[in-house]
Design an enzyme around this catalytic site. Structure first.
Site, short mmCIF file in Angstrom:
data_model
loop_
_atom_site.label_atom_id
_atom_site.label_comp_id
_atom_site.label_asym_id
_atom_site.label_seq_id
_atom_site.Cartn_x
_atom_site.Cartn_y
_atom_site.Cartn_z
N TYR A 1 0.85 -1.19 0.00
CA TYR A 1 0.00 0.00 0.00
C TYR A 1 0.88 1.24 0.00
O TYR A 1 1.82 1.34 0.80
CB TYR A 1 -0.90 -0.01 1.24
CG TYR A 1 -1.84 1.17 1.35
CD1 TYR A 1 -2.88 1.35 0.44
CD2 TYR A 1 -1.70 2.10 2.39
CE1 TYR A 1 -3.75 2.43 0.56
CE2 TYR A 1 -2.57 3.18 2.51
CZ TYR A 1 -3.59 3.34 1.59
OH TYR A 1 -4.46 4.40 1.71
N ASP B 1 9.26 2.70 0.28
CA ASP B 1 8.18 3.38 0.99
C ASP B 1 8.31 3.00 2.45
O ASP B 1 7.89 1.93 2.88
CB ASP B 1 6.82 2.97 0.41
CG ASP B 1 5.66 3.63 1.17
OD1 ASP B 1 5.92 4.30 2.18
OD2 ASP B 1 4.51 3.45 0.73
N LYS C 1 3.81 8.76 9.17
CA LYS C 1 3.50 8.14 10.47
C LYS C 1 4.44 8.60 11.60
O LYS C 1 4.23 9.67 12.14
CB LYS C 1 3.41 6.62 10.32
CG LYS C 1 2.30 6.26 9.31
CD LYS C 1 1.90 4.82 9.26
CE LYS C 1 0.63 4.66 8.44
NZ LYS C 1 0.75 3.93 7.21
C1 LIG Z 1 0.07 4.45 5.86
C2 LIG Z 1 0.88 4.23 4.64
C3 LIG Z 1 0.80 5.11 3.55
C4 LIG Z 1 -0.21 6.23 3.48
O1 LIG Z 1 0.01 7.18 4.47
P1 LIG Z 1 -1.21 8.17 4.89
O2 LIG Z 1 -0.57 9.09 5.87
O3 LIG Z 1 -2.27 7.27 5.48
O4 LIG Z 1 -1.66 8.84 3.66
C5 LIG Z 1 1.66 4.92 2.49
N1 LIG Z 1 2.55 3.91 2.50
C6 LIG Z 1 2.65 3.05 3.52
C7 LIG Z 1 3.69 1.97 3.48
C8 LIG Z 1 1.81 3.17 4.63
O5 LIG Z 1 1.89 2.28 5.62
#
Ligand SMILES: *Cc1c(COP(=O)(O)O)cnc(C)c1O
Length: 428
Positions: free
Chosen positions: A144, A239, A267
């Site tokens: 994701y 990511d 995060k």
């Molecule tokens: C949570 C997450 C996102 C998206 O971040 P948001 O702050 O919710 O937009 C993108 N990549 C990874 C790996 C994530 O865990």
């Protein structure tokens, strides 16, 4: 049965917000049962609006790695509030957080702050394309990268949970250049490069997957991606929105010793306020406006409140012994969970790295999203409800990693393992 305040509020929310929530997984659709409406959080705990306390293993989906509402972070935020919440102009705190990120994360020589992980990932894709002059992207099934159109192909997290392979409203033209491969499958990546010569801008992945459940890279996988991308003149992006400052202070790239070209963060670096970031080699970041021609902007980006939460969270994390402590409690937790399921002969597999853990209710091993989908999600729903009744708040989906924090005490882990033992016995 008396209705609870949580039930009342969630039912009222149905008429106010789609599905009653601001983000889909919170609605508990995949586990069933009643979503809990929180009132306040502190340390390792969350209290709901009915006064029940839960040991929390979501930590606001990652940011609360020092524990919720840490007094140092809250204190610093109080001070910052007095100077105003947003300047829309440069502030010294941006320099401070940027230096901390550059010092910590091996691939990052320059950084741009944004407001979410989604924004970081959509911007980094634009940058990968701008720098290489190529359009195609390789992502992995179950990973994701936020909800931007280009990534909503075989995505994990809530997309997986709700069984939406792609979302309506995403034009085919936007995803046409998104190629996908199974996680941990280097041969598939090689094939995609061979089939699309000179057209692939880069590869993006979660270096440790948390959004398809917890899946680790097999030995050689990250190294292989580094080699393949370099050979093909393509960029490698980690990511690390979830893994950054969680798998290690320098993220998964520090833990595994593989340096990508670009990195996205989110995060933890916001410490509970909305912050995302992308960064990488200075030569690539020089493309970003106003230094270069690739446009990307943000009204609230780098605001002093968000920067303050990030700075003070990272300051707590860089104290000696932090990650050893996180590793110790988390590995004890997952070992206990696996043993408890074993006692009642429930098929289970799982693991942890630092403050991130996960398990699947299947025999395993799980190396990719296809294998993750073999897990027993019905039974996971039963487990989730049983754990809630015992005061433990797990992610409401079989396809999300769990998070521990510095605030989780040994007693919290013991209490959690007691709850797992009796919950597994109940559902076996
Ligand atoms: C949570 C997450 C996102 C998206 O971040 P948001 O702050 O919710 O937009 C993108 N990549 C990874 C790996 C994530 O865990």
């Amino acid at each position: 049965m008396n209705t609870t305040r949580s039930q009342e509020l969630f039912s009222a929310a149905q008429n106010l917000m789609p599905g009653g929530v601001s983000s889909p997984v919170r609605a508990f659709k995949s586990v069933g049962g009643q979503p809990i409406v929180f009132d306040h959080v502190k340390g390792a705990y969350a209290w709901d609006v009915d006064g029940n306390r839960y040991i929390d293993y979501i930590g606001s989906w990652g940011p609360a790695i020092c524990g919720h509402a840490h007094p140092k972070v809250i204190g610093a935020l109080r001070n910052a509030l007095g100077k105003g919440t947003s300047f829309g102009a440069p502030c010294a705190l941006e320099n401070q957080l940027a230096e901390m990120v550059i010092d910590a994360v091996p691939s990052v020589e320059m950084v741009r702050f944004v407001n979410s992980g989604t924004e970081a990932c959509m911007s980094v894709l634009r940058l990968m394309r701008a720098f290489t002059g190529r359009e195609k992207l390789i992502k992995f099934e179950g990973c994701y990268h936020g909800h931007a159109d280009m990534f909503l192909v075989k995505a994990g997290s809530g997309v997986a949970t709700l069984g939406l392979p792609d979302s309506p409203g995403v034009p085919r033209s936007t995803t046409a250049s998104t190629l996908t491969a199974p996680y941990n499958d280097l041969e598939a990546v090689k094939r995609l490069f061979a089939e699309n010569p000179g057209e692939i801008a880069g590869v993006i992945l979660e270096p440790v997957v948390g959004n398809a459940g917890f899946i680790t890279p097999e030995p050689g996988f990250l190294e292989g991606l580094r080699e393949i991308t370099t050979e093909n003149g393509a960029l490698l992006t980690f990511d690390e929105v979830m893994t950054g400052f969680r798998i290690a202070y320098g993220g998964a790239q520090a833990k595994f010793g593989i340096t990508p070209d670009l990195t996205t963060l989110g995060k933890v670096i916001g410490g509970g306020l909305p912050v995302g970031a992308y960064g990488g080699r200075a030569e690539i970041m020089a493309m970003v406006a106003p230094a270069g021609p690739m446009y990307q902007a943000g009204t609230l980006s780098g605001n002093p409140l968000a920067m303050t939460a990030g700075i003070h969270t990272l300051e707590l994390l860089r104290q000696p012994g932090t990650y050893e402590r996180l590793e110790a409690i988390t590995s004890r937790l997952i070992a206990g969970i696996l043993a408890a399921a074993g006692e009642v002969e429930l098929p289970i597999c799982g693991g942890s790295i630092s403050a991130m853990f996960g398990f699947f209710l299947c025999k395993g091993p799980v190396r990719n999203f296809e294998e993750a989908k073999a897990a027993d999600t019905v039974r996971f729903g039963q487990l989730h409800r049983a754990m809630l009744e015992r005061g433990v708040y797990l992610a409401p989906s079989a396809f999300e990693a769990g998070f521990t924090s510095l605030a989780h005490s040994d007693e919290d882990i013991d209490a959690t393992l007691d709850a797992f033992r009796s919950s597994f016995a109940q559902i076996a």
